[in-house]
Scaffold this motif. Structure first.
Motif, PDB file in Angstrom:
ATOM      1  N   ASN A  82       0.942  -1.338  -0.004  1.00  0.00           N
ATOM      2  CA  ASN A  82       0.012  -0.107  -0.032  1.00  0.00           C
ATOM      3  C   ASN A  82       0.873   1.322  -0.062  1.00  0.00           C
ATOM      4  O   ASN A  82       0.487   2.188  -0.746  1.00  0.00           O
ATOM      5  N   THR A  83       2.069   1.106   0.639  1.00  0.00           N
ATOM      6  CA  THR A  83       2.756   2.321   0.619  1.00  0.00           C
ATOM      7  C   THR A  83       3.505   2.560  -0.575  1.00  0.00           C
ATOM      8  O   THR A  83       3.199   4.024  -1.335  1.00  0.00           O
ATOM      9  N   ARG A  84       3.944   1.909  -1.529  1.00  0.00           N
ATOM     10  CA  ARG A  84       4.489   1.940  -2.987  1.00  0.00           C
ATOM     11  C   ARG A  84       3.317   2.369  -3.782  1.00  0.00           C
ATOM     12  O   ARG A  84       3.356   3.153  -4.508  1.00  0.00           O
ATOM     13  N   LEU A  85       2.066   1.681  -3.315  1.00  0.00           N
ATOM     14  CA  LEU A  85       0.836   1.977  -4.223  1.00  0.00           C
ATOM     15  C   LEU A  85       0.436   3.498  -4.232  1.00  0.00           C
ATOM     16  O   LEU A  85       0.184   4.299  -5.110  1.00  0.00           O
ATOM     17  N   ALA A  86       0.722   4.060  -2.945  1.00  0.00           N
ATOM     18  CA  ALA A  86       0.307   5.473  -2.471  1.00  0.00           C
ATOM     19  C   ALA A  86       1.320   6.216  -3.314  1.00  0.00           C
ATOM     20  O   ALA A  86       1.071   7.496  -3.754  1.00  0.00           O
ATOM     21  N   ARG A  87       2.499   5.996  -3.356  1.00  0.00           N
ATOM     22  CA  ARG A  87       3.601   6.636  -4.061  1.00  0.00           C
ATOM     23  C   ARG A  87       3.483   6.926  -5.445  1.00  0.00           C
ATOM     24  O   ARG A  87       3.584   7.704  -6.251  1.00  0.00           O
ATOM     25  N   VAL A  88       3.056   5.754  -6.077  1.00  0.00           N
ATOM     26  CA  VAL A  88       2.991   5.798  -7.444  1.00  0.00           C
ATOM     27  C   VAL A  88       1.846   6.308  -7.961  1.00  0.00           C
ATOM     28  O   VAL A  88       1.608   7.234  -8.950  1.00  0.00           O
ATOM     29  N   CYS A  89       0.439   6.378  -7.242  1.00  0.00           N
ATOM     30  CA  CYS A  89      -0.620   6.833  -7.699  1.00  0.00           C
ATOM     31  C   CYS A  89      -0.665   8.362  -7.265  1.00  0.00           C
ATOM     32  O   CYS A  89      -1.261   9.298  -8.010  1.00  0.00           O
ATOM     33  N   GLY A  90      -0.098   8.941  -6.043  1.00  0.00           N
ATOM     34  CA  GLY A  90       0.051  10.187  -5.691  1.00  0.00           C
ATOM     35  C   GLY A  90      -1.386  10.684  -5.009  1.00  0.00           C
ATOM     36  O   GLY A  90      -2.204   9.882  -4.998  1.00  0.00           O
ATOM     37  N   SER A  91      -1.247  11.865  -4.325  1.00  0.00           N
ATOM     38  CA  SER A  91      -2.480  12.231  -3.695  1.00  0.00           C
ATOM     39  C   SER A  91      -3.542  12.383  -4.649  1.00  0.00           C
ATOM     40  O   SER A  91      -3.700  13.092  -5.560  1.00  0.00           O
ATOM     41  N   LEU A  92      -4.591  11.939  -4.236  1.00  0.00           N
ATOM     42  CA  LEU A  92      -6.016  11.871  -4.969  1.00  0.00           C
ATOM     43  C   LEU A  92      -5.614  11.350  -6.502  1.00  0.00           C
ATOM     44  O   LEU A  92      -6.278  11.857  -7.511  1.00  0.00           O
ATOM     45  N   ASP A  93      -4.549  10.397  -6.541  1.00  0.00           N
ATOM     46  CA  ASP A  93      -4.416   9.815  -8.035  1.00  0.00           C
ATOM     47  C   ASP A  93      -3.769  11.108  -8.792  1.00  0.00           C
ATOM     48  O   ASP A  93      -4.083  10.577 -10.003  1.00  0.00           O
ATOM     49  N   ILE A  94      -3.258  11.796  -8.416  1.00  0.00           N
ATOM     50  CA  ILE A  94      -2.898  12.973  -9.534  1.00  0.00           C
ATOM     51  C   ILE A  94      -1.870  12.417 -10.338  1.00  0.00           C
ATOM     52  O   ILE A  94      -1.938  12.807 -11.362  1.00  0.00           O
TER      53      ILE A  94
END
Length: 324
Positions: A12-24
């Motif tokens: 989940n941490t890596r996913l959050a970094r790839v997708c960015g805040s609000l999937d930007i």
């Protein structure tokens, strides 16, 4: 074509970094590659032409691998540039095998051509004594030239690096700046110092200046010199006059390389004064031993807005040319 896939192992941490805040980051990928991209947890759905879908999947997998650590904005931007021009990535991967000289020796371990024209530019610098790099801001013209110079110095292919710029005022007067002539022109040379510091480190740059291996000077200081066994770079060459350009190019001596960079859309010369860079484009076009690389907005590797700004100005210039 619609493709669904999962980035594994799920983190989940890596996913959050790839997708960015609000999937930007996903929205930026959509815009850059012209696809529709959505996700549910670790599952991604990509809709678009097959080639674009494949590039999107490869980009997300690359970013996911890098996301073991936080992803700086620069990493995202450069990854998008490479994804839009996959030939650059293929060329970069092939370079150790087809030309060992393209592996540049600098402090930057990740230094590589990001677009096909950048790769062509590096090849031309290595294979020609004089190379011109023309194009808009953000295309890496100066930075890559300095990187080649640093590499040549580290390999002892040259004895020194000389970086120079014309001290032409861009809407401001030199006389208002404090200090003597050297101090007045220092702000004009600062971008060259910045590139050196990033490629060599401050300590190494300081020592190189002390050993006379590095010289940064305004173009006026080049008159009357012969530059042997040196890597010489003329930056902001659009602000030279034809006479200054001829003077500079005829300074080149034995065992030397020369790179001239400039952007003919940003000329700061007095109205009615011809640019030495534009003049040299025509005069030297067919001279053997001289190479020219012409960059476009597609080669911009700064913030994505820079490319769009360049394109907007280019579009206006085209409209005005048609009207005339």
């Amino acid at each position: 074509m619609i493709l669904r896939f999962v980035l594994e192992p799920v983190d989940n941490t890596r996913l959050a970094r790839v997708c960015g805040s609000l999937d930007i980051h996903l929205r930026e990928i959509e815009a850059a590659l012209s696809v529709k991209l959505s996700r549910r947890d670790a599952e991604f759905r990509v809709d678009g032409p097959k080639a674009a879908v494949d590039r999107t999947k490869a980009l997300l997998e690359t970013l996911y691998e890098r996301a073991r650590r936080p992803l700086p904005a620069e990493t995202m931007q450069l990854a998008l540039v490479e994804a839009k021009t996959p030939e650059a990535s293929e060329a970069a991967e092939a370079r150790p095998g087809d030309d060992g000289g393209l592996v540049l020796r600098t402090r930057r371990t990740d230094l590589a051509a990001r677009t096909p024209r950048q790769h062509q530019y590096l090849q031309q610098i290595l294979s020609h004594d004089i190379t011109f790099g023309l194009g808009p801001a953000g295309t890496g013209k100066t930075f890559l030239a300095v990187a080649c110079a640093v590499d040549a110095l580290e390999r002892s292919a040259v004895q020194r690096i000389i970086l120079t710029r014309p001290a032409v005022e861009a809407g401001e007067r030199l006389g208002f700046l404090p200090g003597d002539l050297t101090q007045k022109v220092d702000p004009y040379l600062r971008p060259l110092y910045d590139a050196l510091y990033e490629l060599l480190g401050v300590d190494r740059v300081t020592k190189a200046f002390e050993k006379a291996q590095l010289e940064v000077a305004p173009l006026a200081f080049m008159r009357g010199r012969t530059l042997n066994h040196a890597f010489v770079i003329l930056d902001e060459a659009q602000n030279t006059t034809p006479e200054q350009m001829k003077m500079f190019l005829t300074r080149i001596g034995f065992g030397s390389k020369c790179v001239v960079t400039g952007d003919t859309s940003q000329i700061d010369l007095p109205r009615g004064t011809q640019s030495g860079l534009i003049d040299a484009e025509h005069v030297l076009a067919n001279v053997k031993g001289i190479a020219m690389t012409r960059f476009t907005s597609a080669d911009v590797v700064r913030h994505p807005l820079v490319a769009r700004i360049v394109e907007a100005y280019e579009a206006r210039a085209l409209r005005e040319a048609r009207e005339q």
